[in-house]
Design a protein around this motif. Structure first.
Motif, mmCIF file in Angstrom:
data_model
loop_
_atom_site.group_PDB
_atom_site.id
_atom_site.type_symbol
_atom_site.label_atom_id
_atom_site.label_comp_id
_atom_site.label_asym_id
_atom_site.label_seq_id
_atom_site.Cartn_x
_atom_site.Cartn_y
_atom_site.Cartn_z
ATOM 1 N N UNK A 278 -8.587 5.469 -18.976
ATOM 2 C CA UNK A 278 -7.872 5.435 -20.075
ATOM 3 C C UNK A 278 -7.403 4.410 -20.408
ATOM 4 N N UNK A 279 -7.072 3.528 -19.343
ATOM 5 C CA UNK A 279 -6.323 2.307 -19.589
ATOM 6 C C UNK A 279 -7.438 1.378 -20.233
ATOM 7 N N UNK A 280 -8.657 1.308 -19.735
ATOM 8 C CA UNK A 280 -9.560 0.545 -20.363
ATOM 9 C C UNK A 280 -10.101 0.970 -21.944
ATOM 10 N N UNK A 281 -10.195 2.215 -22.038
ATOM 11 C CA UNK A 281 -10.421 2.843 -23.172
ATOM 12 C C UNK A 281 -9.366 2.639 -24.475
ATOM 13 N N UNK A 282 -8.144 2.663 -24.103
ATOM 14 C CA UNK A 282 -7.129 2.468 -25.091
ATOM 15 C C UNK A 282 -6.212 1.167 -24.837
ATOM 16 N N UNK B 118 -4.143 -5.733 -35.497
ATOM 17 C CA UNK B 118 -2.918 -5.428 -34.355
ATOM 18 C C UNK B 118 -2.831 -3.953 -34.052
ATOM 19 N N UNK B 119 -2.252 -3.451 -33.314
ATOM 20 C CA UNK B 119 -2.538 -1.831 -33.302
ATOM 21 C C UNK B 119 -0.823 -1.569 -32.693
ATOM 22 N N UNK B 120 -0.743 -0.235 -32.993
ATOM 23 C CA UNK B 120 0.732 0.510 -32.505
ATOM 24 C C UNK B 120 -0.150 1.873 -31.729
ATOM 25 N N UNK B 121 0.513 1.956 -30.566
ATOM 26 C CA UNK B 121 -0.285 3.165 -29.827
ATOM 27 C C UNK B 121 1.079 4.235 -29.630
ATOM 28 N N UNK B 122 0.685 5.433 -29.887
ATOM 29 C CA UNK B 122 1.344 6.525 -29.833
ATOM 30 C C UNK B 122 0.970 7.664 -28.687
ATOM 31 N N UNK C 141 -6.551 5.870 -36.159
ATOM 32 C CA UNK C 141 -7.321 6.017 -34.830
ATOM 33 C C UNK C 141 -6.726 7.100 -33.870
ATOM 34 N N UNK C 142 -7.626 7.797 -32.969
ATOM 35 C CA UNK C 142 -7.298 8.715 -32.402
ATOM 36 C C UNK C 142 -7.953 8.830 -30.956
#
Length: 380
Positions: free
Chosen positions: A51-55, A71-75, A97-98
Motif C-alpha cells: 500500500x505504501x508503494x501504491x499510494x 501535487x496530491x492530497x491523500x485522504x 483519484x481513488x
C-alpha cells in the motif's frame, strides 16, 4: 472538467465539506495540477508494504518527476466517500483519484467482483499476468472505463483468508457464523454453508469483531498487525485466498485534461510501483505468518478433502453466479479458466500453489482443528 481549470479553483467536496484547489497557473505560465486521492484503507503501517508503494511512493514520485507540476492530497479511511459510494463520487468528479478494492464497487460495476472470487489466482505473478496480459484484464478495465474511471495500477495485498473468533477447518465450521462480505454476490455460497452475512466497511471491522457483531472476516493476514486485528481475532484459516488485490484509479475527465507528458510520467510511475508492490506483497505474507505465530493466533489448516469440497462449492455457488450477471462477466470467467490453465502449463511449479497451505492430517479427538504440528503444512 471543473477539477482542472487554469486558475485557482476552490470546490466544496460534497461528502465532507472540505475544499481543494485543483489547478492553477504559475508566474511562468505553466499549468499545475492538484489532485485529491481518497483511499478506502487505513494509512500504510510500514514504508515497505504494498500500500505504501501504491499510494505514498506513487504520489511522491509523480510530484518529483513533474517538478511539482502535479501535487496530491491523500485522504485515508473513507474520509471523502464510503467504500461503496466512492465509485459514484469518483465518476462524478467529486475528487480525482481513488484507492480501493474493486469488489467494493460490485453493486455499481459488477464485473469488478472477480477479484473476490475465491481461489481465482495463484500468487502475485499469475494475478498481474491475468490483469495485464490477457483479455480478462482488458474486460476488467473496460468496465471501469464505461463508468468514467481509468485504472492506474494494481497493488497485491499479500495472502488473504478467513480470520475468526472460532476455528474454521471446514465448511461445516461456518454454520451459524456471521461473515463480513464485500458484496451480496457471496450470499448464495454462504447460505449453502449456513453462515450469515454482514456488509460492514473494512474500517469498521475491528469494532464489529470486538463487539461480536462479526464472527469472521475475509481480509489480508497482515492486518493482524497493521489493523491490530490480533486483539480481536483468535484464528486464521488456510488455505488462503491468494492474494487480495486493490487498485488506484483516476476520474477519466481529470485524466483526459492532463498534458500528455504528465500522463506518460504517471503511467511509467504506475508500472514501477505496481512491480514493487508485488514484491512487497510476498514479504508481507511472510511477516504475517511470523506475527501470527509470535502472538498466539492459532493457524488452522484444512485437509485436502475439505479444501476440494470448498473449492467445488465456490465454483458452483460463487463463480457461477458471477458468470451469470452479464455477457462480460461470463466471458471473464471463460478467459480466466482458459488463461489460467495455459499459464499453469507454462509455469508447472504453481500447479501445487495451494499445497503448502494444506495438510493431509485428518483430525483426531485430541486435536481436531490445530494442525500446527503437521510437517506437510509450511505455514501453520
Amino acid at each position: 472538467m471543473r477539477w482542472l481549470l487554469v486558475s485557482v479553483v476552490v470546490c466544496s467536496l460534497v461528502l465532507t465539506g472540505c475544499s481543494s484547489t485543483v489547478a492553477s497557473e504559475e508566474e511562468g505560465g505553466e499549468e499545475t495540477y492538484h489532485l485529491v486521492l481518497n483511499s478506502s484503507q487505513h494509512p500504510p503501517y510500514f514504508d515497505w508494504e504494498p500500500k505504501y508503494y501504491a499510494v505514498e511512493e506513487f504520489t511522491q514520485l509523480v510530484e518529483e518527476r513533474t517538478n511539482n507540476q502535479v501535487t496530491f492530497d491523500i485522504y485515508y479511511s473513507n474520509q471523502l466517500a464510503g467504500q461503496r459510494e466512492s465509485a459514484d463520487a469518483l465518476a462524478r468528479g467529486t475528487y480525482d483519484m481513488q484507492e480501493v478494492n474493486g469488489a467494493f464497487w460490485t453493486e455499481r460495476i459488477p464485473e469488478l467482483y472477480v477479484v473476490s472470487l475465491m481461489f481465482w489466482n495463484y500468487g502475485e505473478e499469475h494475478t498481474l499476468h491475468m490483469m495485464r496480459n490477457t483479455e480478462f484484464g482488458e474486460l476488467y478495465e473496460q468496465s471501469l472505463e464505461d463508468y468514467g474511471i481509468k485504472l492506474m495500477h494494481f497493488w497485491p495485498a499479500s495472502v488473504t483468508g478467513y480470520m475468526s473468533s472460532t476455528p474454521l477447518a471446514s465448511m461445516s465450521d461456518m454454520n451459524g457464523l456471521i461473515m463480513n462480505q464485500t458484496s451480496n454476490l457471496a450470499m448464495d455460497y454462504h447460505q449453502q454453508v449456513g453462515a450469515g452475512i454482514a456488509t460492514m466497511p473494512t474500517v469498521e471491522q475491528y469494532e464489529g469483531l470486538m463487539r461480536g457483531t462479526l464472527d469472521a472476516i475475509q481480509f489480508p493476514f497482515y492486518s493482524l498487525e497493521t489493523y491490530r486485528y490480533v486483539e480481536v481475532v483468535d484464528y486464521i484459516s488456510l488455505p488462503t485466498l491468494n492474494p487480495a488485490i486493490s487498485m488506484v484509479t483516476i476520474n477519466q475527465d481529470s485524466w483526459d485534461e492532463l498534458p500528455e507528458d504528465i500522463q506518460e510520467i504517471m503511467i511509467e510511475t504506475s508500472q514501477e510501483v505496481e512491480m514493487k508492490a508485488a514484491e512487497a506483497s510476498k514479504a508481507m505474507t511472510e511477516r504475517a505468518f511470523e506475527f501470527a505465530n509470535e502472538n498466539d493466533v492459532t493457524c488452522v489448516a484444512m485437509d485436502r478433502e475439505d479444501f476440494e469440497s470448498m473449492r467445488s462449492a465456490v465454483k458452483t455457488h460463487l463463480w457461477g453466479k458471477y458468470a451469470s450477471i452479464n455477457e462480460r462477466t461470463e466471458r471473464m470467467v471463460e478467459v480466466l479458466e482458459e488463461e489460467t490453465e495455459r499459464w499453469l502449463e507454462a509455469n508447472p511449479e504453481f500447479k501445487q500453489y495451494f499445497d503448502p497451505y494444506l495438510t493431509d492430517y485428518s483430525g483426531g479427538e485430541e486435536d481436531e482443528h490445530n494442525h500446527s504440528d503437521d510437517e506437510s503444512n509450511h505455514y501453520c
